[in-house]
Structures are given as structure tokens and as C-alpha cells.
Design a protein around this motif. Structure first.
Motif, PDB file in Angstrom:
ATOM      1  N   THR A 294       0.857  -1.194   0.000  1.00  0.00           N
ATOM      2  CA  THR A 294       0.000   0.000   0.000  1.00  0.00           C
ATOM      3  C   THR A 294       0.891   1.242   0.000  1.00  0.00           C
ATOM      4  OG1 THR A 294      -0.072   0.229   2.407  1.00  0.00           O
ATOM      5  CG2 THR A 294      -1.674  -1.275   1.401  1.00  0.00           C
ATOM      6  N   ASP A 295       0.264   2.398   0.164  1.00  0.00           N
ATOM      7  CA  ASP A 295       1.034   3.634   0.312  1.00  0.00           C
ATOM      8  C   ASP A 295       1.217   3.994   1.787  1.00  0.00           C
ATOM      9  OD1 ASP A 295      -1.516   4.347   0.971  1.00  0.00           O
ATOM     10  OD2 ASP A 295      -1.751   5.862  -0.600  1.00  0.00           O
ATOM     11  N   GLY A 296       1.003   2.995   2.665  1.00  0.00           N
ATOM     12  CA  GLY A 296       1.125   3.248   4.099  1.00  0.00           C
ATOM     13  C   GLY A 296       2.516   3.614   4.538  1.00  0.00           C
ATOM     14  N   GLY A 297       3.530   3.276   3.711  1.00  0.00           N
ATOM     15  CA  GLY A 297       4.908   3.625   4.058  1.00  0.00           C
ATOM     16  C   GLY A 297       5.296   5.018   3.627  1.00  0.00           C
ATOM     17  N   GLY A 298       4.378   5.749   2.988  1.00  0.00           N
ATOM     18  CA  GLY A 298       4.666   7.128   2.593  1.00  0.00           C
ATOM     19  C   GLY A 298       4.957   7.310   1.113  1.00  0.00           C
ATOM     20  N   LEU A 299       5.189   6.241   0.377  1.00  0.00           N
ATOM     21  CA  LEU A 299       5.455   6.343  -1.058  1.00  0.00           C
ATOM     22  C   LEU A 299       4.146   6.325  -1.837  1.00  0.00           C
ATOM     23  CD1 LEU A 299       8.473   3.870  -1.413  1.00  0.00           C
ATOM     24  CD2 LEU A 299       8.551   6.366  -1.326  1.00  0.00           C
ATOM     25  N   GLN A 300       4.082   7.130  -2.875  1.00  0.00           N
ATOM     26  CA  GLN A 300       2.861   7.210  -3.682  1.00  0.00           C
ATOM     27  C   GLN A 300       2.567   5.856  -4.330  1.00  0.00           C
ATOM     28  OE1 GLN A 300       2.773   9.474  -7.446  1.00  0.00           O
ATOM     29  NE2 GLN A 300       0.988  10.547  -6.626  1.00  0.00           N
ATOM     30  N   HIS A 301       1.344   5.433  -4.202  1.00  0.00           N
ATOM     31  CA  HIS A 301       0.949   4.127  -4.750  1.00  0.00           C
ATOM     32  C   HIS A 301      -0.540   4.188  -5.077  1.00  0.00           C
ATOM     33  CE1 HIS A 301       0.460   0.040  -5.631  1.00  0.00           C
ATOM     34  NE2 HIS A 301       0.865  -0.538  -4.516  1.00  0.00           N
ATOM     35  N   LEU A 302      -0.845   4.673  -6.288  1.00  0.00           N
ATOM     36  CA  LEU A 302      -2.232   4.871  -6.687  1.00  0.00           C
ATOM     37  C   LEU A 302      -2.925   3.563  -7.069  1.00  0.00           C
ATOM     38  CD1 LEU A 302      -1.797   8.088  -8.902  1.00  0.00           C
ATOM     39  CD2 LEU A 302      -2.383   7.926  -6.461  1.00  0.00           C
ATOM     40  N   ASN A 303      -2.149   2.491  -7.278  1.00  0.00           N
ATOM     41  CA  ASN A 303      -2.728   1.242  -7.766  1.00  0.00           C
ATOM     42  C   ASN A 303      -2.973   0.195  -6.681  1.00  0.00           C
ATOM     43  OD1 ASN A 303      -2.972   1.683 -10.623  1.00  0.00           O
ATOM     44  ND2 ASN A 303      -0.752   1.522 -10.803  1.00  0.00           N
ATOM     45  N   TRP A 304      -2.719   0.518  -5.415  1.00  0.00           N
ATOM     46  CA  TRP A 304      -2.726  -0.554  -4.430  1.00  0.00           C
ATOM     47  C   TRP A 304      -4.106  -1.206  -4.253  1.00  0.00           C
ATOM     48  CZ3 TRP A 304      -5.309  -1.028   0.251  1.00  0.00           C
ATOM     49  CH2 TRP A 304      -5.849   0.109   0.831  1.00  0.00           C
ATOM     50  N   GLN A 305      -5.170  -0.412  -4.333  1.00  0.00           N
ATOM     51  CA  GLN A 305      -6.497  -1.014  -4.196  1.00  0.00           C
ATOM     52  C   GLN A 305      -6.843  -1.890  -5.406  1.00  0.00           C
ATOM     53  OE1 GLN A 305      -9.664   1.610  -2.851  1.00  0.00           O
ATOM     54  NE2 GLN A 305      -8.207   2.897  -1.729  1.00  0.00           N
ATOM     55  N   GLN A 306      -6.385  -1.500  -6.585  1.00  0.00           N
ATOM     56  CA  GLN A 306      -6.595  -2.321  -7.775  1.00  0.00           C
ATOM     57  C   GLN A 306      -5.814  -3.637  -7.649  1.00  0.00           C
ATOM     58  OE1 GLN A 306      -8.689  -1.347 -10.434  1.00  0.00           O
ATOM     59  NE2 GLN A 306      -9.253   0.198  -8.905  1.00  0.00           N
ATOM     60  N   ASN A 307      -4.574  -3.546  -7.174  1.00  0.00           N
ATOM     61  CA  ASN A 307      -3.771  -4.757  -6.948  1.00  0.00           C
ATOM     62  C   ASN A 307      -4.462  -5.703  -5.977  1.00  0.00           C
ATOM     63  OD1 ASN A 307      -0.570  -2.946  -6.944  1.00  0.00           O
ATOM     64  ND2 ASN A 307      -1.832  -3.638  -8.640  1.00  0.00           N
ATOM     65  N   LEU A 308      -5.019  -5.135  -4.908  1.00  0.00           N
ATOM     66  CA  LEU A 308      -5.697  -5.936  -3.899  1.00  0.00           C
ATOM     67  C   LEU A 308      -6.930  -6.618  -4.488  1.00  0.00           C
ATOM     68  CD1 LEU A 308      -6.016  -6.921  -1.001  1.00  0.00           C
ATOM     69  CD2 LEU A 308      -7.151  -4.745  -0.445  1.00  0.00           C
ATOM     70  N   LYS A 309      -7.710  -5.878  -5.250  1.00  0.00           N
ATOM     71  CA  LYS A 309      -8.894  -6.454  -5.879  1.00  0.00           C
ATOM     72  C   LYS A 309      -8.524  -7.622  -6.801  1.00  0.00           C
ATOM     73  CE  LYS A 309     -11.803  -2.258  -5.925  1.00  0.00           C
ATOM     74  NZ  LYS A 309     -13.066  -2.817  -5.374  1.00  0.00           N
ATOM     75  N   TYR A 310      -7.443  -7.453  -7.535  1.00  0.00           N
ATOM     76  CA  TYR A 310      -7.066  -8.509  -8.469  1.00  0.00           C
ATOM     77  C   TYR A 310      -6.570  -9.748  -7.727  1.00  0.00           C
ATOM     78  CZ  TYR A 310      -6.138 -10.360 -13.062  1.00  0.00           C
ATOM     79  OH  TYR A 310      -6.193 -11.129 -14.199  1.00  0.00           O
ATOM     80  N   ALA A 311      -5.846  -9.540  -6.625  1.00  0.00           N
ATOM     81  CA  ALA A 311      -5.409 -10.677  -5.810  1.00  0.00           C
ATOM     82  C   ALA A 311      -6.615 -11.423  -5.248  1.00  0.00           C
ATOM     83  CB  ALA A 311      -4.500 -10.195  -4.685  1.00  0.00           C
ATOM     84  N   VAL A 312      -7.622 -10.678  -4.791  1.00  0.00           N
ATOM     85  CA  VAL A 312      -8.848 -11.307  -4.279  1.00  0.00           C
ATOM     86  C   VAL A 312      -9.530 -12.102  -5.387  1.00  0.00           C
ATOM     87  CG1 VAL A 312     -11.170 -10.864  -3.378  1.00  0.00           C
ATOM     88  CG2 VAL A 312      -9.214  -9.598  -2.453  1.00  0.00           C
ATOM     89  N   LYS A 313      -9.558 -11.547  -6.590  1.00  0.00           N
ATOM     90  CA  LYS A 313     -10.200 -12.220  -7.717  1.00  0.00           C
ATOM     91  C   LYS A 313      -9.495 -13.547  -8.035  1.00  0.00           C
ATOM     92  CE  LYS A 313     -12.044 -11.187 -12.306  1.00  0.00           C
ATOM     93  NZ  LYS A 313     -12.276 -10.124 -13.315  1.00  0.00           N
ATOM     94  N   LEU A 314      -8.173 -13.533  -8.024  1.00  0.00           N
ATOM     95  CA  LEU A 314      -7.413 -14.752  -8.289  1.00  0.00           C
ATOM     96  C   LEU A 314      -7.609 -15.778  -7.179  1.00  0.00           C
ATOM     97  CD1 LEU A 314      -4.083 -13.176  -9.611  1.00  0.00           C
ATOM     98  CD2 LEU A 314      -5.639 -14.595 -10.940  1.00  0.00           C
ATOM     99  N   GLN A 315      -7.600 -15.301  -5.935  1.00  0.00           N
ATOM    100  CA  GLN A 315      -7.719 -16.243  -4.822  1.00  0.00           C
ATOM    101  C   GLN A 315      -9.135 -16.811  -4.721  1.00  0.00           C
ATOM    102  OE1 GLN A 315      -5.134 -15.568  -1.706  1.00  0.00           O
ATOM    103  NE2 GLN A 315      -6.321 -16.575  -0.110  1.00  0.00           N
ATOM    104  N   GLU A 316     -10.121 -16.054  -5.096  1.00  0.00           N
ATOM    105  CA  GLU A 316     -11.493 -16.585  -5.155  1.00  0.00           C
ATOM    106  C   GLU A 316     -11.556 -17.793  -6.082  1.00  0.00           C
ATOM    107  OE1 GLU A 316     -15.254 -13.582  -4.419  1.00  0.00           O
ATOM    108  OE2 GLU A 316     -14.255 -13.548  -6.372  1.00  0.00           O
ATOM    109  N   LYS A 317     -10.942 -17.656  -7.255  1.00  0.00           N
ATOM    110  CA  LYS A 317     -10.947 -18.753  -8.222  1.00  0.00           C
ATOM    111  C   LYS A 317     -10.118 -19.933  -7.706  1.00  0.00           C
ATOM    112  CE  LYS A 317     -12.669 -18.993 -11.560  1.00  0.00           C
ATOM    113  NZ  LYS A 317     -13.934 -19.676 -11.985  1.00  0.00           N
ATOM    114  N   ALA A 318      -9.005 -19.645  -7.060  1.00  0.00           N
ATOM    115  CA  ALA A 318      -8.181 -20.712  -6.493  1.00  0.00           C
ATOM    116  C   ALA A 318      -8.942 -21.477  -5.413  1.00  0.00           C
ATOM    117  CB  ALA A 318      -6.893 -20.133  -5.919  1.00  0.00           C
TER     118      ALA A 318
END
Length: 375
Positions: A294-318
Motif C-alpha cells: 500500500t502507500d502506508g509507508g509514505g510512497l505514492q501508490h495509486l494502484n494498491w487497491q486495484q492490486n488488492l482487488k485482483y489478488a482477491v479475484k485470483l484467490q477466489e478462483k483458487a
């Protein structure tokens, strides 16, 4: 894959020497030929008519000076050509030997992969193996997917809803920030560690696991770029900075790619025999785990929620196809270079107690999951 052309300086020098010998040979032939012609002209000019006839017409023995001269020049030229042909043939043989040596070296350095591709079956029984395992902890859920939030971010159900799709469903990038991470040696994959569950021999590290995933995904028709650059050798510190440069360069050449997988092995935990595993049918596969930054460490990270959603999507199928193949998703403050695309993930395959054999089995099932989600 990225093709790299290696210039062999030794081979180039041999070619240059060969060309030089050829040029010198031609020059020598012309020199002797011209010199002999000049000598013959002088000789003929000093002869009287009778001598000319004697020298021009064959004598009773069938010989003449001209024939002797032509025979001499022809013999010298033939010998020189023979010498040049022998030298050039020798150089060609040496070049071929060098090429064969280079090919052998490349094969030795590259991970060895069996050609047979076994497609993962569905509708098989799965069961987690408790021996040398740790009961997973989590503090959030979305359907069948469990989340362990270690970040400073509050994660809502909306953030976990996998309402995401990719514009590019054909290109996949695989790389390794910690390329030297390795596993417990086995009978088939036995090696000497050059660190604490680490080795620079890519035949026994997560790079070999990545090669297996690449092979499986290619079998499903995907375009896969698998980079095996050392990012944690000779120095471990700064690995993510070096892998960031690598991934940026790959994306510059493949701007449409969105799925980026940083393949790891779980770090050495409290017990070196920690081996999270699941039995799928008659096979034992190493369990896997998504790590999302995430951007919790202070670095800009505009995609972290999209990354999380995609990981959830993959793990749902798994979880649908192979329950227990994945442990809970971990969410952390660090960015992990996942800001570059909207489907960038870390996948940790097994731990120090797992064998490479088990991790290779996992790639067959991971590829099946990815193919079902991306098709």
C-alpha cells in the motif's frame, strides 16, 4: 522472452586473422605472377628470331621455358590456394567449436526444464497438510478469501470487491526481487547452499519455479516475459530498487502488459522446516500467498487497491478450484514496486521447509487459476 546477443571477441579476432591471411595470399599471388611476366618479357626481348622459335615451339623432349614458367606459376598458385583453404577450414572448425562451447555454457547456466506439459485437472480432492505447517491468522474476510491486514490502512469490503478486469489479457511478466531464494534440497533437486536457503544456481531457486510457471502459462497461450536477473546478489540490500529498474525497462518495451508477478519464497521463519503444503489429488503442492503493498509507508501508490482487488479475484478462483492452495492475503505498508500496474502482485511460493519439487507442482495449478480468471 528477451533475446540477448552475445558478441564473442575471440571468434571476431579469428575471422579478422582469416581475412588478413586471404588478402595477403591474393597479393602474393599477383606479385609473383606479375614478376614472372616481367621476367618473361625481358627474356623474350633479348632473344633473336631463332631463339624465339626455339622457346615458343616445343623441343624434341616436349619442354619449353614458357611451359616451365607456367608450370612454376601454376604450382606456386596451387600451393598457396591449398594453404589458404587449409587455414580457412581450420578457422571455421575453431569457430564452430567455440559456438558449441557457448551453447553448452548457456544450457548449464539456464534452469533445466522438462518439455512435457501436464495440464492441471479440476474436480480433484484437496486437503491441507498440517505437518510442518502453521495455522494461518487473519483479521478480515471477503467471501472465501481471508485477509491479514498488517498495514496502517483500514480495508473495507468495497476495497476487497473484485470488480476489476484487465484491458490486456495476453501478456504476463514474471520476475524475482530475491532471485537467490531456494528450498530444502531433495533427491531430484539436491544442491549446496551458498547462503541460508539461498544459492546463485538458478536451477534450484525461485527462478526455476518462475520458469515452470512460464512454461505452464505459455501452454495456455499467454505471452510470458520471465526475467531472471539477480537483484539480491552480490548484495541483498537494495534488491527492490534494482528490481524496480528491471520492471520499468520491461514495461517500457511492453507498455500494454498489466499482470506483473514478483515470485518469491516465504522468508525463513521461526522454524527452517516450516513447509506449508496442500495435497491435490495424489500430488503435494507448496501453498502460496499473495502479498499486497500500500502507500502506508509514505510512497505514492495509486494502484494498491486495484492490486488488492485482483489478488482477491485470483484467490477466489483458487479457492473454488483448489481449496487450501493459498494462505490468507497479507496487506502491508511497503509498496513493493506494485505501483507500476493495476495487477501487480507478490506471490510467495512455499517456505524453507518445502522442496522445489512441491513448488513446481504448485505452478501447474497456479497457471490453471490464472488462465481461468484471464480468459
Amino acid at each position: 522472452m528477451i533475446n540477448v546477443t552475445v558478441i564473442n571477441l575471440k571468434s571476431i579476432m579469428k575471422y579478422l586473422v582469416g581475412v588478413s591471411i586471404l588478402v595477403i595470399g591474393i597479393a602474393c599471388t599477383r606479385f609473383f605472377y606479375n614478376k614472372s611476366n616481367q621476367d618473361l618479357t625481358k627474356q623474350i626481348a633479348s632473344m633473336n628470331f631463332t631463339q624465339c622459335l626455339d622457346e615458343t615451339l616445343p623441343d624434341i623432349n616436349g619442354n619449353s621455358n614458357i611451359r616451365k614458367f607456367e608450370s612454376s606459376v601454376s604450382t606456386r598458385s596451387s600451393n598457396l590456394k591449398r594453404m589458404l583453404n587449409v587455414e580457412l577450414q581450420m578457422m571455421e572448425n575453431l569457430v564452430e567449436e567455440d559456438k558449441e562451447k557457448e551453447n553448452v555454457e548457456e544450457i548449464q547456466e539456464a534452469p533445466q526444464v522438462e518439455e512435457n506439459l501436464e495440464v492441471a485437472q479440476t474436480n480433484v480432492t484437496t486437503q491441507e497438510i498440517q505437518e510442518n505447517n502453521i495455522t494461518p491468522k487473519y483479521n478480515g474476510e471477503f467471501g472465501t478469501v481471508k485477509i491479514k491486514n498488517e498495514s496502517d490502512k483500514e480495508i473495507t469490503q468495497e476495497m476487497l470487491t473484485p470488480n476489476i478486469s484487465l484491458e490486456d489479457n495476453k501478456d504476463i511478466i514474471i520476475f524475482h526481487t530475491h532471485t537467490c531464494e531456494s528450498y530444502t534440497p531433495s533427491e531430484k533437486f539436491n544442491y549446496e547452499m551458498t547462503g541460508n536457503y539461498r544459492t546463485t544456481d538458478l536451477n534450484f531457486t525461485v527462478a526455476r519455479v518462475g520458469t515452470e510457471l512460464e512454461k505452464c502459462l505459455t501452454g495456455y497461450g499467454y505471452n510470458v516475459i520471465h526475467d531472471q536477473t539477480y537483484h539480491d546478489y552480490p548484495a541483498y540490500s537494495g534488491s527492490y530498487g534494482r528490481s524496480l529498474t528491471t520492471v520499468k525497462n520491461i514495461l517500457n518495451n511492453n507498455p500494454n502488459a498489466q499482470m506483473v508477478i514478483d515470485l518469491h519464497r516465504d522468508a525463513v521463519g521461526s522454524s527452517s522446516d516450516y513447509a506449508p503444503s496442500v495435497k491435490i489429488g495424489d500430488e503435494v503442492a507448496a501453498q502460496m500467498m499473495f502479498v499486497i503493498g500500500t502507500d502506508g509507508g509514505g510512497l505514492q501508490h495509486l494502484n494498491w487497491q486495484q492490486n488488492l482487488k485482483y489478488a482477491v479475484k485470483l484467490q477466489e478462483k483458487a479457492n473454488e478450484l483448489y481449496p487450501g492452495l493459498f494462505r490468507p492475503i497479507i496487506v502491508r505498508n511497503s509498496r513493493y514496486n506494485q505501483h507500476l500496474t493495476k495487477a501487480a502482485v507478490i506471490i510467495e511460493v512455499g517456505a524453507t521447509g518445502n522442496t522445489l519439487d512441491q513448488c513446481l507442482v504448485s505452478m501447474k495449478y497456479l497457471a490453471k487459476v490464472i488462465s481461468e480468471v484471464m480468459k
